[in-house]
Design a protein around this motif. Structure first.
Motif, mmCIF file in Angstrom:
data_model
loop_
_atom_site.group_PDB
_atom_site.id
_atom_site.type_symbol
_atom_site.label_atom_id
_atom_site.label_comp_id
_atom_site.label_asym_id
_atom_site.label_seq_id
_atom_site.Cartn_x
_atom_site.Cartn_y
_atom_site.Cartn_z
ATOM 1 N N THR A 457 0.844 -1.201 0.000
ATOM 2 C CA THR A 457 0.000 0.000 0.000
ATOM 3 C C THR A 457 0.877 1.247 0.000
ATOM 4 N N PHE A 461 -1.363 5.488 3.455
ATOM 5 C CA PHE A 461 -2.604 4.745 3.215
ATOM 6 C C PHE A 461 -3.337 4.446 4.525
ATOM 7 N N TYR A 513 -6.750 -2.241 -3.044
ATOM 8 C CA TYR A 513 -6.897 -0.927 -2.417
ATOM 9 C C TYR A 513 -8.368 -0.628 -2.112
#
Length: 582
Positions: A457, A461, A513
């Motif tokens: 990530t 994030f 995501y």
């Protein structure tokens, strides 16, 4: 053999000349890739691995080691086809054999027939595939050996299905008396060889045909055991196997005799209890061979003549056998039955266990299922499945998926069959079911899990929360949809390239995501139930929270008409409206 496993039947690799089926890997595994279409597992490799799953009862390897004997038999007495039945699904086998069109399996039989250079065999195979299962009793049938004859031209073909898995189940319980086998230098593999020769005895037996009559069945089984014993003595130069087989036959007989009331619902099985007890004949044969070992120094035809002659001289008269059959059915401990208890006493005195140990082991043998503790079968099956796919996932990082699946199955099954606890049968059955139906269904999940581990990530994030998480979810979901659109378009056009692979992996990144943002968004919406949000986006967040990857990816991965499965209409329109309104 095409039926040995789903590995061979339903793993078709994409090339531009073929329709796309079951192969949409996009570089996540080394085999069955759009871009690499020449790396599938060979039939030989699959059969070897399935054989290894049976441990010492490896029929595939056994047949390879006895191919010269099979070819000589075929040339002199054929036609005969010997087939490894390691994990062969007999229902599917019969369906294929009964199939009126030329199946892959039938073509395989034709190839074997041609390889073995036996004239006119192809006609026999063709007739067999069409006729045998229509009238199986007319043409004869037994567990591992059967024949079919064409009444029009009297051509006959014989099949021997050597089932290592079935043999293992039959003899595993007897090996509770393992000191006896160690003492006599006997391995489990010896019983696979002995049963092979037993079934070959049925092949050579042209005198005891109608096995529907119990006495004829006893004669047929006796001849097969005699032939097997002669061949094993010829090879090993001692009577250890013959005595072990005699004690095994006798123990099975007495176990069934003592539990006859529980078996009476199965009339066919009950009527076979006495016919299979050949122990008295085998012990008599062992004495003869110990005194006159030169008996086996004959050519094969003369050895068969001796086997028939010994059978005629030593078998119980029909009337005496029928009386024994009645004693068994009525559970009468007659003098004839007591003779078999004397054989058991001889076994107990020579098997390496003391009186109390033998009594305990015999009770375990007789009560094997009822004495087991009750366990939570569902929980155990779930654990086995979880362990299995964790191992597949781990192994697939260095092997291809199919090889990892097959190797994991082979190792876990071989380990399971050597267990002596209550989970053994549950493990072997569960693993067999996973082999039959589980491979392709779990393939995408493991592919994504392995690939997701590699996706990192971006910085910051973890700090995205609340409303920002919802906005990021919409952005990542939108990027996922746009990217996966390009992949589906390439699939539909059958124009797969390196760019398609890159887009697929990008789509997985955006899917990961958006999934992580869906979880954060879901937490925010639970804490703020009055927050206004488009209903379709709210539902999509709920769906993505429950799945590690978007569900449609599994179908796209297996490539079952992906453009029809992938619903890119409603949600994508909502996403676009949301994006445009920001």
């Amino acid at each position: 053999m095409a039926l040995s496993s789903n590995f061979i039947n339903n793993s078709i690799v994409y090339t531009k000349e073929k329709d796309i089926t079951n192969a949409c890997c996009f570089g996540l595994f080394k085999e069955y890739d759009y871009l690499v279409s020449n790396d599938r597992l060979s039939n030989t490799f699959v059969m070897e691995k399935l054989g290894e799953a049976n441990g010492e009862f490896n029929a595939t390897s056994f047949i390879s080691n006895h191919i010269d004997y099979i070819r000589k038999t075929n040339k002199s007495y054929g036609p005969l086809l010997v087939i490894s039945q390691d994990f062969l699904d007999m229902t599917a086998f019969k369906e294929e054999m009964f199939n009126k069109r030329k199946s892959v399996f039938q073509k395989g039989l034709m190839e074997i027939a041609t390889e073995q250079n036996n004239k006119e065999k192809e006609d026999s195979v063709e007739f067999f595939t069409y006729k045998y299962f229509e009238e199986p009793y007319k043409y004869g049938n037994s567990t591992y050996n059967f024949k079919a004859t064409n009444p029009d031209n009297n051509k006959q073909i014989s099949f021997l299905l050597l089932d290592g898995n079935g043999i293992r189940k039959e003899f595993n319980q007897t090996f509770n008396f393992d000191r006896f086998y160690e003492k006599n230098n006997l391995k489990k593999h010896d019983f696979l060889e002995g049963i092979f020769y037993h079934e070959m005895g049925h092949f050579f037996d042209n005198k005891n045909g109608d096995r529907a009559v119990p006495y004829n069945k006893h004669k047929a089984e006796s001849f097969a055991d005699i032939y097997s014993s002669l061949m094993m003595f010829k090879k090993h130069k001692n009577t250890n196997y013959i005595k072990a087989l005699a004690y095994n036959r006798n123990n099975n007989f007495l176990k069934d005799f003592e539990t006859i009331e529980a078996l009476k619902s199965d009339k066919q099985y009950v009527e076979s209890i006495a016919p299979y007890n050949t122990s008295y004949l085998l012990l008599n044969l062992a004495k003869n061979l110990d005194k006159n070992p030169e008996i086996v120094n004959k050519n094969h035809d003369d050895l068969l003549k001796f086997a028939f002659s010994f059978l005629d001289q030593s078998i119980k008269p029909e009337k005496e056998f029928n009386n024994l059959q009645e004693d068994v059915l009525n559970q009468i401990k007659s003098e004839k039955i007591k003779e078999f208890y004397k054989i058991q006493n001889d076994f107990f005195e020579n098997n390496g266990y003391n009186f109390d140990e033998n009594r305990q082991k015999w009770q375990e043998y007789v009560n094997n299922s009822s004495s087991k503790q009750q366990i939570d079968i569902k929980k155990e099956r779930k654990k086995i499945t979880k362990d299995f796919f964790e191992n597949v996932s781990k192994n697939s990082k260095s092997l291809g998926y199919d090889e990892a699946f097959l190797s994991t199955f082979s190792k876990m099954h071989a380990d399971a069959i050597n267990l002596n606890d209550d989970t053994k049968d549950i493990k072997t059955v569960t693993l067999k079911q996973l082999l039959d139906i589980g491979k392709d269904g779990y393939k995408p999940q493991i592919a994504y899990d392995n690939y997701y581990e590699k996706i990192k990530t971006p910085d910051g994030f973890d700090n995205i929360n609340g409303k920002n998480a919802i906005n990021c979810y919409v952005g990542f979901k939108s990027a996922y949809l746009e990217t996966i659109d390009k992949v589906i378009e390439a699939i539909d056009k059958k124009d797969i390239s390196k760019e398609s692979e890159m887009n697929f992996k990008k789509a997985l990144m955006y899917a990961k995501y958006s999934n992580l943002m869906a979880q954060k968004s879901s937490e925010f919406l639970k804490e703020n139930p009055t927050f206004e949000i488009d209903n379709k986006i709210s539902k999509s967040i709920m769906v993505d929270t429950n799945f590690k990857q978007p569900p449609e990816l599994h179908e796209i991965f297996l490539n079952q008409k992906p453009s029809e499965i992938y619903n890119k209409d409603n949600f994508k329109n909502v996403i676009n409206r949301k994006r445009n309104s920001r």
